[in-house]
Scaffold this active site. Structure first.
Site, mmCIF file in Angstrom:
data_model
loop_
_atom_site.group_PDB
_atom_site.id
_atom_site.type_symbol
_atom_site.label_atom_id
_atom_site.label_comp_id
_atom_site.label_asym_id
_atom_site.label_seq_id
_atom_site.Cartn_x
_atom_site.Cartn_y
_atom_site.Cartn_z
ATOM 1 N N LYS A 53 0.843 -1.205 0.000
ATOM 2 C CA LYS A 53 0.000 0.000 0.000
ATOM 3 C C LYS A 53 0.869 1.242 0.000
ATOM 4 C CE LYS A 53 0.971 1.214 4.411
ATOM 5 N NZ LYS A 53 1.671 2.416 4.823
ATOM 6 N N SER A 68 2.471 -6.149 7.165
ATOM 7 C CA SER A 68 1.038 -6.118 7.501
ATOM 8 C C SER A 68 0.217 -6.807 6.419
ATOM 9 C CB SER A 68 0.561 -4.665 7.638
ATOM 10 O OG SER A 68 1.330 -3.986 8.594
ATOM 11 N N GLY A 96 7.588 1.173 4.693
ATOM 12 C CA GLY A 96 6.393 2.035 4.721
ATOM 13 C C GLY A 96 5.373 1.653 3.681
ATOM 14 N N ASP A 127 -1.591 -1.209 10.625
ATOM 15 C CA ASP A 127 -1.947 -1.222 9.195
ATOM 16 C C ASP A 127 -2.717 -2.478 8.776
ATOM 17 O OD1 ASP A 127 -0.829 1.198 8.457
ATOM 18 O OD2 ASP A 127 1.119 0.335 7.946
#
Ligand code: C5P
Length: 300
Positions: A15, A113, A108, A146
């Site tokens: 993401k 996740s 990041g 997340d």
């Protein structure tokens, strides 16, 4: 999700945060956020197979992924997700988890996740648990901020510390939501999330209409307009502390991106581009910096 007998393969999408507002520090030490989280077409492949009771992990690396950044197995979110489900639902079976990593670790981009979310979805099916999506997201929230957004899938608005998730394009057909192309670059340094949040100082946050506008720019595929309202409240602190990350953003800009931004707490940065051909041009201009051209995946 691809199921063959007792083996399941799940794509765990990375993401980027198109907006990330830090609204303040909460009494529990976490920060309250408001963020548009957008899955992209860079993915780890998570393969799950049933075992007698043990949970085991193996990992292979895609191009440019540095496995030395992987933490100990006991702290791995995918392993913790499987163990949490085993104890919570008293499952006798175990799982062998293999992850082929293409998402830079600690970048990041939500790789760890996304892997955990993929394990939750995959084991739900492999172990025949029949959990609804909301319950899988609640499990995810116990593992990391997340995880609920990635367990939801598609573009979402993430609030709280990550536990409140709303789909941005519920009921919208994939062909009615254009999205855009972007180039992700990673300078190879690690920015520990906890430290990045510690450096955060209150400052300006965007006006509420940014969210509404971002949603409509994504839907209409208006990359240029979206580039004008990218926002990440953690960016200033990260650029100050990690000049390599600021350097990667500068490289993206000079390679011709429409606008670029830190993703999450870093160290990856991404730049929006007009189309695939423009993205290829930007990639060529990165001059040895690790980069990948991806599409947004707003609708699941
Ligand atoms: O939840 P997660 O394990 O991803 O968070 C890592 C660290 O980042 C937390 O321990 C906390 O210090 C910081 N964090 C925060 N506010 C958030 C998310 C994470 O302060 N919303």
């Amino acid at each position: 999700m691809d199921t063959t007998g007792s083996v399941i393969t799940v794509e765990a999408l990375a993401k980027v945060n198109l907006t990330l507002e830090v609204l303040g520090k909460r009494p529990d030490g976490y920060h309250a956020l408001r963020s548009v989280v957008m899955p992209v077409s860079l993915a780890d492949t998570v393969t799950l197979s049933r075992t007698g009771g043990l949970v085991a992990l193996s990992v292979s690396a895609g191009e440019g992924v540095n496995l030395t950044h992987l933490g100990p197995v006991e702290r791995n979110l995918a392993v913790r997700a499987a163990r949490l489900m085993q104890t919570r639902y008293r499952v006798g079976a175990g799982a062998r988890i293999h992850i082929h990593k293409r998402i830079p670790i600690g970048g990041g981009l939500g790789g760890g996740s996304a892997d955990a979310a993929a394990v939750i979805r995959g084991l739900n099916s492999l172990w025949g648990l029949g959990l609804p999506r909301g319950e899988m997201m609640e499990l995810g929230a116990e593992l990391g901020s997340d995880v609920p957004a990635l367990a939801h899938g598609g573009a979402v608005l993430m609030e709280g510390r990550g536990e409140y998730v709303t789909g941005l394009f519920e009921g919208v057909a994939a062909e009615d939501c254009k999205g855009f192309w972007l180039v992700i670059a990673n300078p190879g340094v690690m920015c520990p999330t906890g430290e990045v949040f510690k450096r955060w100082k209150p400052g300006l946050t965007p006006a509420p209409h940014f969210l509404h506008n971002m949603r409509s720019f994504v839907r209409g595929g208006q990359a240029e307009a979206a580039a004008g309202i990218l926002f990440n409240g953690l960016q200033v602190g990260v650029f100050e502390r990690y000049p390599e990350v600021a350097g990667a953003a500068a490289r993206l800009r000079s390679a011709g991106c429409l606008g670029c931004l830190l993703s999450g707490s870093g160290a990856s940065v991404f730049g929006l581009v007009r189309d695939e051909a423009h993205g290829q041009e930007v990639l060529c201009g990165l001059d040895g910096l690790w980069g990948v051209l991806v599409r947004t995946c707003p609708v699941v």
